[in-house]
Motif scaffolding. Structure first.
Motif, mmCIF file in Angstrom:
data_model
loop_
_atom_site.group_PDB
_atom_site.id
_atom_site.type_symbol
_atom_site.label_atom_id
_atom_site.label_comp_id
_atom_site.label_asym_id
_atom_site.label_seq_id
_atom_site.Cartn_x
_atom_site.Cartn_y
_atom_site.Cartn_z
ATOM 1 N N MET A 110 8.003 -7.265 -7.490
ATOM 2 C CA MET A 110 6.808 -7.991 -6.416
ATOM 3 C C MET A 110 5.843 -7.076 -6.531
ATOM 4 O O MET A 110 5.963 -6.000 -6.450
ATOM 5 C CB MET A 110 7.625 -7.947 -4.863
ATOM 6 N N SER A 111 4.516 -7.736 -6.800
ATOM 7 C CA SER A 111 3.462 -6.986 -7.384
ATOM 8 C C SER A 111 2.595 -6.245 -6.221
ATOM 9 O O SER A 111 2.764 -6.469 -5.070
ATOM 10 C CB SER A 111 2.560 -7.753 -8.134
ATOM 11 N N PHE A 112 2.023 -5.098 -6.401
ATOM 12 C CA PHE A 112 1.076 -4.732 -5.684
ATOM 13 C C PHE A 112 -0.377 -5.550 -5.864
ATOM 14 O O PHE A 112 -0.560 -5.763 -6.939
ATOM 15 C CB PHE A 112 0.605 -3.220 -5.888
ATOM 16 N N GLY A 113 -0.489 -6.169 -4.899
ATOM 17 C CA GLY A 113 -1.547 -7.190 -5.008
ATOM 18 C C GLY A 113 -0.977 -8.491 -3.942
ATOM 19 O O GLY A 113 -1.712 -8.684 -3.378
ATOM 20 N N ALA A 114 0.102 -8.924 -4.470
ATOM 21 C CA ALA A 114 0.794 -9.802 -3.803
ATOM 22 C C ALA A 114 1.133 -9.244 -2.384
ATOM 23 O O ALA A 114 1.151 -9.775 -1.327
ATOM 24 C CB ALA A 114 2.195 -10.303 -4.355
ATOM 25 N N LEU A 115 1.837 -7.896 -2.539
ATOM 26 C CA LEU A 115 2.187 -7.138 -1.417
ATOM 27 C C LEU A 115 1.379 -5.755 -1.214
ATOM 28 O O LEU A 115 0.691 -5.394 -2.210
ATOM 29 C CB LEU A 115 3.696 -6.451 -1.723
ATOM 30 N N SER A 116 1.235 -5.358 0.070
ATOM 31 C CA SER A 116 0.428 -4.294 0.494
ATOM 32 C C SER A 116 0.868 -2.881 -0.240
ATOM 33 O O SER A 116 2.335 -2.877 -0.608
ATOM 34 C CB SER A 116 0.383 -4.163 2.115
ATOM 35 N N ALA A 117 0.316 -2.048 -0.312
ATOM 36 C CA ALA A 117 0.730 -0.589 -1.104
ATOM 37 C C ALA A 117 1.731 -0.210 0.089
ATOM 38 O O ALA A 117 2.921 0.417 -0.413
ATOM 39 C CB ALA A 117 -0.359 0.127 -1.125
ATOM 40 N N PRO A 118 1.698 -0.161 1.506
ATOM 41 C CA PRO A 118 2.648 0.420 2.223
ATOM 42 C C PRO A 118 4.140 -0.346 2.047
ATOM 43 O O PRO A 118 5.181 0.128 1.967
ATOM 44 C CB PRO A 118 2.265 0.450 3.626
ATOM 45 N N ALA A 119 3.975 -1.703 1.769
ATOM 46 C CA ALA A 119 5.182 -2.496 1.495
ATOM 47 C C ALA A 119 5.865 -2.119 0.353
ATOM 48 O O ALA A 119 7.095 -2.019 0.301
ATOM 49 C CB ALA A 119 4.798 -4.148 1.680
ATOM 50 N N LYS A 120 5.174 -1.886 -0.825
ATOM 51 C CA LYS A 120 5.932 -1.519 -1.982
ATOM 52 C C LYS A 120 6.354 0.012 -1.868
ATOM 53 O O LYS A 120 7.487 0.206 -2.293
ATOM 54 C CB LYS A 120 4.623 -1.281 -3.392
ATOM 55 N N GLU A 121 5.593 0.906 -1.001
ATOM 56 C CA GLU A 121 6.208 2.116 -0.772
ATOM 57 C C GLU A 121 7.650 1.991 -0.140
ATOM 58 O O GLU A 121 8.632 2.720 -0.426
ATOM 59 C CB GLU A 121 5.479 2.929 -0.188
ATOM 60 N N HIS A 193 -9.408 -13.085 -2.241
ATOM 61 C CA HIS A 193 -9.330 -12.440 -1.155
ATOM 62 C C HIS A 193 -8.306 -11.332 -1.164
ATOM 63 O O HIS A 193 -8.388 -10.491 -0.173
ATOM 64 C CB HIS A 193 -9.329 -13.234 0.181
ATOM 65 N N LYS A 194 -7.542 -11.431 -2.173
ATOM 66 C CA LYS A 194 -6.526 -10.339 -2.156
ATOM 67 C C LYS A 194 -6.856 -9.196 -3.267
ATOM 68 O O LYS A 194 -6.198 -8.561 -3.485
ATOM 69 C CB LYS A 194 -4.876 -10.885 -2.361
ATOM 70 N N ILE A 195 -8.003 -9.769 -3.977
ATOM 71 C CA ILE A 195 -8.312 -8.856 -5.228
ATOM 72 C C ILE A 195 -9.359 -7.828 -4.547
ATOM 73 O O ILE A 195 -10.530 -7.865 -4.646
ATOM 74 C CB ILE A 195 -9.043 -9.477 -6.168
ATOM 75 N N SER A 196 -8.580 -6.774 -4.051
ATOM 76 C CA SER A 196 -9.504 -5.827 -3.241
ATOM 77 C C SER A 196 -9.946 -4.861 -4.359
ATOM 78 O O SER A 196 -9.795 -5.174 -5.590
ATOM 79 C CB SER A 196 -8.443 -4.680 -2.445
ATOM 80 N N ASP A 197 -10.885 -3.950 -4.140
ATOM 81 C CA ASP A 197 -11.080 -2.745 -4.981
ATOM 82 C C ASP A 197 -10.183 -2.348 -5.788
ATOM 83 O O ASP A 197 -9.982 -2.062 -7.181
ATOM 84 C CB ASP A 197 -12.039 -1.630 -4.230
ATOM 85 N N ARG A 198 -9.236 -1.633 -5.222
ATOM 86 C CA ARG A 198 -8.020 -1.213 -5.906
ATOM 87 C C ARG A 198 -7.263 -2.203 -6.670
ATOM 88 O O ARG A 198 -6.993 -1.762 -7.815
ATOM 89 C CB ARG A 198 -7.069 -0.593 -4.832
ATOM 90 N N VAL A 199 -6.980 -3.402 -6.436
ATOM 91 C CA VAL A 199 -6.226 -4.237 -7.144
ATOM 92 C C VAL A 199 -7.186 -4.637 -8.320
ATOM 93 O O VAL A 199 -6.679 -4.677 -9.597
ATOM 94 C CB VAL A 199 -5.961 -5.472 -6.378
ATOM 95 N N ALA A 377 2.342 -9.136 9.608
ATOM 96 C CA ALA A 377 3.167 -8.094 9.791
ATOM 97 C C ALA A 377 2.775 -6.981 8.764
ATOM 98 O O ALA A 377 3.353 -5.846 8.471
ATOM 99 C CB ALA A 377 4.534 -8.694 9.095
ATOM 100 N N GLY A 378 1.552 -7.294 7.993
ATOM 101 C CA GLY A 378 0.979 -6.312 6.999
ATOM 102 C C GLY A 378 1.962 -6.134 5.793
ATOM 103 O O GLY A 378 1.490 -5.019 5.057
ATOM 104 N N ILE A 379 2.575 -7.214 5.347
ATOM 105 C CA ILE A 379 3.244 -6.999 4.079
ATOM 106 C C ILE A 379 2.906 -7.674 3.152
ATOM 107 O O ILE A 379 2.565 -7.153 1.853
ATOM 108 C CB ILE A 379 4.738 -7.479 4.382
ATOM 109 N N SER A 380 2.209 -8.986 3.009
ATOM 110 C CA SER A 380 1.822 -9.668 2.056
ATOM 111 C C SER A 380 0.092 -9.846 2.181
ATOM 112 O O SER A 380 -0.246 -10.816 2.336
ATOM 113 C CB SER A 380 2.257 -11.251 1.841
ATOM 114 N N THR A 381 -0.493 -8.815 2.234
ATOM 115 C CA THR A 381 -1.886 -8.587 2.405
ATOM 116 C C THR A 381 -2.548 -7.577 1.610
ATOM 117 O O THR A 381 -1.893 -6.608 1.357
ATOM 118 C CB THR A 381 -2.180 -8.381 3.882
#
Length: 458
Positions: A110-121, A193-199, A377-381
């Protein structure tokens, strides 16, 4: 997909009891209220619907199988005194360093981008706590994920987004993704809207622009080219890392045999109940085959080659409970992978966020707009404020607890069948409740010795 009032209320298509209904009104089977709503949405918007989650239609699944516990003709194991082991080794065919896992349950890509960095952690934390692996997904490897994952599988996808040879070498295994269960033959989507600077930086994409992943790899056109690619990956990793090949379940028998011929150490088969962060609804509901027949077809392919258990099989797509795990192993899988269930375990669709879900047009238990980036929930964002709601330490603990429960449940069923290892479960330990499940899984219909359509030939 925006949820209709009917989906949120859970009426399930029954005639409404609200004002205006009276005896004699009958809802159409083909054109029920959900179908009518979909037609009117299409007419209004002029574009196909996109959503996350997985197939919502009723499909044959592991619930259609039952486990035959021991009685007189079989002798069970005593859970308090007799062991039932759960370890599994993945990648024993060619790799110098196969993966040694304590449980046969892994975390799917499950990608970082689809999921938030905290969720991946959190996924890495939870998997490491119980001695199993997690997987990067599209878009590359994050430092948080690598730091907190004792065993990390690096996915090589058709898009090549975030592809980094150095990160590939830092991984513990490589998974070549040919297809996914929710969209075999199609690519995923990551809306702007999910393509942030980091993504955007990780994927080398412009910020805020919709991204559609490729549906096939750019540097091969068939199985012979896959063999070349696998050899390249072995060379770049000095033949140390196991190479997985993941396919969406369609023509599973032939796909598995070709992937094995190409040199795969491990095959991952993803049934159509597998989840997705975002793709067309018509893909999710109408493409591929269920996980249940896909397991059996993959095992058939490996047995035909004389490589069952030498080439390991991971099955994913709708795994929710230890019963699902045990039944998949009994049908011949070496391990399973969970995705959607892991997100739910971390808090996706949690009732505590019901009010917030309702504010965005959904409800807890119905939320599937993972592509929207508005997950309370802050997961898929990728919204920093929403992602900050999610505590990766707490999320990791929840994942670890959930994985422990799945393992204990699978052990319980294996002991009931008299097995000292979960991998000793076998098709003989299963019966089917429906004709469809009996034919697909090739186990007898309960109370009979009849396997519909089985003649002894594939």
């Amino acid at each position: 997909m925006s949820t209709t009032d009917d989906r949120v209320s859970g009426n399930g298509g029954a005639a409404p009891a609200a004002a205006g209904w009276h005896p004699g009104l009958r809802e159409s089977y083909l054109f029920d209220r959900n179908v009518i709503a979909d037609i009117q949405r299409a007419a209004r918007e002029g574009i196909y619907d996109i959503r996350g989650f997985g197939a919502k239609r009723r499909l044959p699944h592991f619930d259609d199988l039952l486990v035959l516990g021991a009685s007189v003709s079989r002798y069970p194991l005593e859970g308090y005194r007799e062991r039932c082991d759960t370890d599994v080794t993945l990648g024993t065919r060619f790799a110098k360093r196969p993966l040694e896992l304590k449980i046969p349950i892994t975390i799917a890509g499950m990608s970082f981008g689809a999921l938030s960095a905290p969720a991946k952690e959190a996924l890495g934390r939870g998997a490491s706590e119980v001695g199993t692996s997690t997987t990067t997904g599209d878009g590359g490897m994050t430092p948080e994920e690598r730091e907190h994952s004792d065993v990390l599988v690096y996915q090589l996808l058709p898009s090549r987004y975030g592809m980094n040879p150095d990160d590939l070498r830092r991984a513990d295994a490589i998974e070549v993704v040919v297809g996914q269960g929710a969209k075999p033959g199609g690519g995923g989507m990551l809306l702007g809207h999910k393509i942030s600077d980091r993504v955007a930086e990780m994927r080398d994409l412009p910020k805020g622009i919709d991204q559609r992943s490729a549906c096939r790899h750019p540097d091969w056109t068939g199985p012979d080219d896959l063999e070349i690619k696998i050899h390249e990956l072995r060379e770049i990793t000095d033949w140390e890392k196991p190479v997985f090949v993941k396919v969406g379940a369609t023509r599973t028998y032939y796909d598995v045999q070709l992937a094995v011929k190409a040199g795969a150490d491990v095959i991952v088969v993803d049934g159509m109940q597998g989840g997705t962060a975002a793709t067309q609804d018509v893909f999710i509901e109408h493409v591929g085959i269920p996980t249940l027949p896909a397991v059996r077809l993959a095992v058939d392919a490996l047995q035909e080659l004389g490589l069952h258990r030498e080439v390991q099989l991971i099955v994913s797509g709708g795994i929710r409970s230890g019963a699902d795990v045990a039944k998949a192993l009994a049908l011949g899988a070496d391990a399973v992978a969970i995705g959607t269930a892991a997100l739910v375990a971390m808090g996706d669709n949690s009732p505590e966020y019901d009010e917030a879900y309702r504010r965005i047009g959904s409800s807890a238990g119905y939320y599937d707009d993972w592509q929207a980036g508005l997950d309370p929930a802050g997961i898929s964002t990728q919204d920093d404020e929403l992602a900050a709601r999610f505590d990766p330490v707490v999320g990791g603990r929840k994942i670890a607890n959930y994985l422990r429960v799945l393992t204990l449940e699978a052990q319980t069923l294996a002991r009931a069948c008299g097995k000292s290892h979960v991998h000793n479960l076998e098709p003989e330990d299963l019966v089917a409740l429906t004709l469809e499940a009996a034919a697909m899984a090739r186990v007898p219909l309960a109370g009979t010795d009849w396997i519909p359509g089985w003649t002894g030939a594939r």
